[in-house]
Design a protein around this motif. Structure first.
Motif, PDB file in Angstrom:
ATOM      1  N   LEU A 168       0.836  -1.204   0.000  1.00 46.02           N
ATOM      2  CA  LEU A 168       0.000   0.000   0.000  1.00 46.02           C
ATOM      3  C   LEU A 168       0.873   1.257   0.000  1.00 46.02           C
ATOM      4  CD1 LEU A 168      -2.775  -1.106   2.520  1.00 46.02           C
ATOM      5  CD2 LEU A 168      -2.909  -1.056   0.023  1.00 46.02           C
ATOM      6  N   LEU A 169       1.960   1.227   0.757  1.00 49.47           N
ATOM      7  CA  LEU A 169       2.881   2.369   0.764  1.00 49.47           C
ATOM      8  C   LEU A 169       3.581   2.497  -0.582  1.00 49.47           C
ATOM      9  CD1 LEU A 169       4.558   2.296   4.302  1.00 49.47           C
ATOM     10  CD2 LEU A 169       2.514   3.515   3.551  1.00 49.47           C
ATOM     11  N   GLU A 170       3.947   1.366  -1.168  1.00 50.25           N
ATOM     12  CA  GLU A 170       4.591   1.409  -2.489  1.00 50.25           C
ATOM     13  C   GLU A 170       3.692   2.096  -3.506  1.00 50.25           C
ATOM     14  OE1 GLU A 170       7.572  -2.332  -3.008  1.00 50.25           O
ATOM     15  OE2 GLU A 170       5.433  -2.823  -2.919  1.00 50.25           O
ATOM     16  N   ARG A 171       2.392   1.818  -3.457  1.00 50.81           N
ATOM     17  CA  ARG A 171       1.436   2.414  -4.396  1.00 50.81           C
ATOM     18  C   ARG A 171       1.059   3.841  -4.044  1.00 50.81           C
ATOM     19  NH1 ARG A 171      -1.517  -2.554  -4.012  1.00 50.81           N
ATOM     20  NH2 ARG A 171      -3.197  -1.495  -2.922  1.00 50.81           N
ATOM     21  N   SER A 172       1.459   4.318  -2.879  1.00 56.24           N
ATOM     22  CA  SER A 172       1.016   5.644  -2.442  1.00 56.24           C
ATOM     23  C   SER A 172       1.723   6.781  -3.156  1.00 56.24           C
ATOM     24  CB  SER A 172       1.193   5.800  -0.928  1.00 56.24           C
ATOM     25  OG  SER A 172       2.565   5.945  -0.583  1.00 56.24           O
ATOM     26  N   GLY A 173       2.823   6.488  -3.806  1.00 58.20           N
ATOM     27  CA  GLY A 173       3.523   7.517  -4.563  1.00 58.20           C
ATOM     28  C   GLY A 173       2.950   7.627  -5.964  1.00 58.20           C
ATOM     29  N   PRO A 174       3.216   8.735  -6.611  1.00 58.99           N
ATOM     30  CA  PRO A 174       2.711   8.905  -7.974  1.00 58.99           C
ATOM     31  C   PRO A 174       3.345   7.923  -8.950  1.00 58.99           C
ATOM     32  CG  PRO A 174       3.764  10.923  -7.155  1.00 58.99           C
ATOM     33  CD  PRO A 174       3.943   9.873  -6.128  1.00 58.99           C
ATOM     34  N   GLU A 175       2.581   7.528  -9.956  1.00 62.62           N
ATOM     35  CA  GLU A 175       3.129   6.675 -11.012  1.00 62.62           C
ATOM     36  C   GLU A 175       4.249   7.422 -11.718  1.00 62.62           C
ATOM     37  OE1 GLU A 175       0.417   4.582 -13.615  1.00 62.62           O
ATOM     38  OE2 GLU A 175      -1.174   4.872 -12.141  1.00 62.62           O
ATOM     39  N   GLY A 176       5.328   6.720 -12.003  1.00 63.30           N
ATOM     40  CA  GLY A 176       6.440   7.319 -12.717  1.00 63.30           C
ATOM     41  C   GLY A 176       7.380   8.139 -11.851  1.00 63.30           C
ATOM     42  N   ALA A 177       7.258   8.016 -10.519  1.00 62.85           N
ATOM     43  CA  ALA A 177       8.091   8.812  -9.611  1.00 62.85           C
ATOM     44  C   ALA A 177       9.181   7.973  -8.954  1.00 62.85           C
ATOM     45  CB  ALA A 177       7.229   9.485  -8.551  1.00 62.85           C
ATOM     46  N   GLY A 178       9.394   6.763  -9.430  1.00 63.00           N
ATOM     47  CA  GLY A 178      10.480   5.943  -8.907  1.00 63.00           C
ATOM     48  C   GLY A 178      10.338   5.554  -7.445  1.00 63.00           C
ATOM     49  N   GLU A 227      14.515  13.315  -0.033  1.00 61.65           N
ATOM     50  CA  GLU A 227      14.668  14.284  -1.100  1.00 61.65           C
ATOM     51  C   GLU A 227      14.377  13.584  -2.424  1.00 61.65           C
ATOM     52  OE1 GLU A 227      18.098  17.140  -2.969  1.00 61.65           O
ATOM     53  OE2 GLU A 227      18.122  16.746  -0.818  1.00 61.65           O
ATOM     54  N   ILE A 228      13.605  14.230  -3.267  1.00 62.95           N
ATOM     55  CA  ILE A 228      13.182  13.614  -4.525  1.00 62.95           C
ATOM     56  C   ILE A 228      14.209  13.951  -5.602  1.00 62.95           C
ATOM     57  CG2 ILE A 228      11.348  13.496  -6.252  1.00 62.95           C
ATOM     58  CD1 ILE A 228       9.468  14.465  -3.914  1.00 62.95           C
ATOM     59  N   PRO A 229      14.813  12.913  -6.199  1.00 64.90           N
ATOM     60  CA  PRO A 229      15.796  13.169  -7.260  1.00 64.90           C
ATOM     61  C   PRO A 229      15.164  13.891  -8.449  1.00 64.90           C
ATOM     62  CG  PRO A 229      15.861  10.867  -6.559  1.00 64.90           C
ATOM     63  CD  PRO A 229      14.649  11.489  -5.931  1.00 64.90           C
ATOM     64  N   GLU A 230      15.967  14.662  -9.114  1.00 60.92           N
ATOM     65  CA  GLU A 230      15.506  15.505 -10.232  1.00 60.92           C
ATOM     66  C   GLU A 230      14.654  14.780 -11.272  1.00 60.92           C
ATOM     67  OE1 GLU A 230      14.320  18.527 -12.160  1.00 60.92           O
ATOM     68  OE2 GLU A 230      15.480  18.743 -10.323  1.00 60.92           O
ATOM     69  N   PRO A 231      14.979  13.595 -11.705  1.00 60.88           N
ATOM     70  CA  PRO A 231      14.132  12.997 -12.751  1.00 60.88           C
ATOM     71  C   PRO A 231      12.676  12.797 -12.312  1.00 60.88           C
ATOM     72  CG  PRO A 231      16.100  11.661 -12.392  1.00 60.88           C
ATOM     73  CD  PRO A 231      16.111  12.751 -11.377  1.00 60.88           C
ATOM     74  N   TYR A 232      12.428  12.757 -10.996  1.00 64.69           N
ATOM     75  CA  TYR A 232      11.082  12.464 -10.492  1.00 64.69           C
ATOM     76  C   TYR A 232      10.385  13.671  -9.877  1.00 64.69           C
ATOM     77  CZ  TYR A 232      13.150   7.833 -10.846  1.00 64.69           C
ATOM     78  OH  TYR A 232      13.791   6.714 -11.290  1.00 64.69           O
ATOM     79  N   VAL A 253       7.185  15.015 -11.647  1.00 64.35           N
ATOM     80  CA  VAL A 253       6.063  14.071 -11.558  1.00 64.35           C
ATOM     81  C   VAL A 253       5.400  14.178 -10.190  1.00 64.35           C
ATOM     82  CG1 VAL A 253       5.454  11.611 -11.526  1.00 64.35           C
ATOM     83  CG2 VAL A 253       7.056  12.472 -13.229  1.00 64.35           C
ATOM     84  N   VAL A 254       6.205  14.225  -9.125  1.00 66.94           N
ATOM     85  CA  VAL A 254       5.667  14.317  -7.765  1.00 66.94           C
ATOM     86  C   VAL A 254       4.942  15.648  -7.576  1.00 66.94           C
ATOM     87  CG1 VAL A 254       6.270  14.419  -5.309  1.00 66.94           C
ATOM     88  CG2 VAL A 254       7.345  12.712  -6.795  1.00 66.94           C
ATOM     89  N   GLN A 255       5.528  16.721  -8.047  1.00 63.73           N
ATOM     90  CA  GLN A 255       4.907  18.043  -7.907  1.00 63.73           C
ATOM     91  C   GLN A 255       3.552  18.089  -8.621  1.00 63.73           C
ATOM     92  OE1 GLN A 255       7.221  21.312  -9.407  1.00 63.73           O
ATOM     93  NE2 GLN A 255       5.763  22.824  -8.699  1.00 63.73           N
ATOM     94  N   GLU A 256       3.490  17.590  -9.835  1.00 64.89           N
ATOM     95  CA  GLU A 256       2.228  17.592 -10.578  1.00 64.89           C
ATOM     96  C   GLU A 256       1.178  16.720  -9.902  1.00 64.89           C
ATOM     97  OE1 GLU A 256       3.365  16.421 -14.525  1.00 64.89           O
ATOM     98  OE2 GLU A 256       4.282  18.378 -14.952  1.00 64.89           O
TER      99      GLU A 256
END
Length: 154
Positions: free
Chosen positions: A20-30, A91-96, A99-102
């Motif tokens: 459930l925690l794994e799915r809690s992040g946005p798709e494509g955010a690593g 801290e969210i790495p630049e490639p992601y 995606v997280v912000q959106e």
């Protein structure tokens, strides 16, 4: 403070929480940017071992995912709801990051729509579209289904 680390209820609940925690992040955010919040009836929280045990299980599950995290939770009065949550503070790495912000912006817009619909003269019009993945409404349903399927609550 009581340690729940080896409590079998905590271990079982943590196993349910990891996916459930794994799915809690946005798709494509690593796997970054996860936030998990549920609103469960107090009786359900008590059947699971109480607020402190549930928060311990959240921490245990988050550690398995290498999250840096913050948890929160509080229970209401009798017949009320317990709110429990955790968020990934890494801290969210630049490639992601974009995606997280959106994703967070979409969640905020959806929350504002829900609240606005409740308090507007047009309260009988539902917000557009289905509930967003990763919102407390969806996460609560997934959580309750998962703990029921595993026999952790009846």
């Amino acid at each position: 403070m009581v340690s729940y680390a080896k409590d079998e209820r905590c271990v079982a609940l943590a196993k349910v929480l990891v996916p459930l925690l794994e799915r809690s992040g946005p798709e494509g955010a690593g796997g970054y940017g996860g936030t998990f919040q549920v609103h469960v009836p107090n009786e359900t929280a008590e059947q699971l071992g109480g607020l402190d045990l549930i928060r311990a299980a959240l921490r245990k599950a988050a550690r398995e995912l290498d999250w840096k995290f913050g948890t929160y939770g509080f229970g209401g009065g009798q017949g009320s709801t317990t709110l429990i949550g955790i968020h990934d503070k890494r801290e969210i790495p630049e490639p992601y990051a974009q995606v997280v912000q959106e994703h967070r912006q979409r969640q905020m817009r959806a929350a504002v729509e829900r609240v606005s619909a409740r308090y507007s003269d047009l309260a009988d019009t539902a917000p557009s579209g289905p509930p967003l993945r990763g919102t407390p409404v969806v996460q609560t349903k997934e959580f309750l289904a998962a703990v029921t399927d595993r026999g952790l609550v009846k």
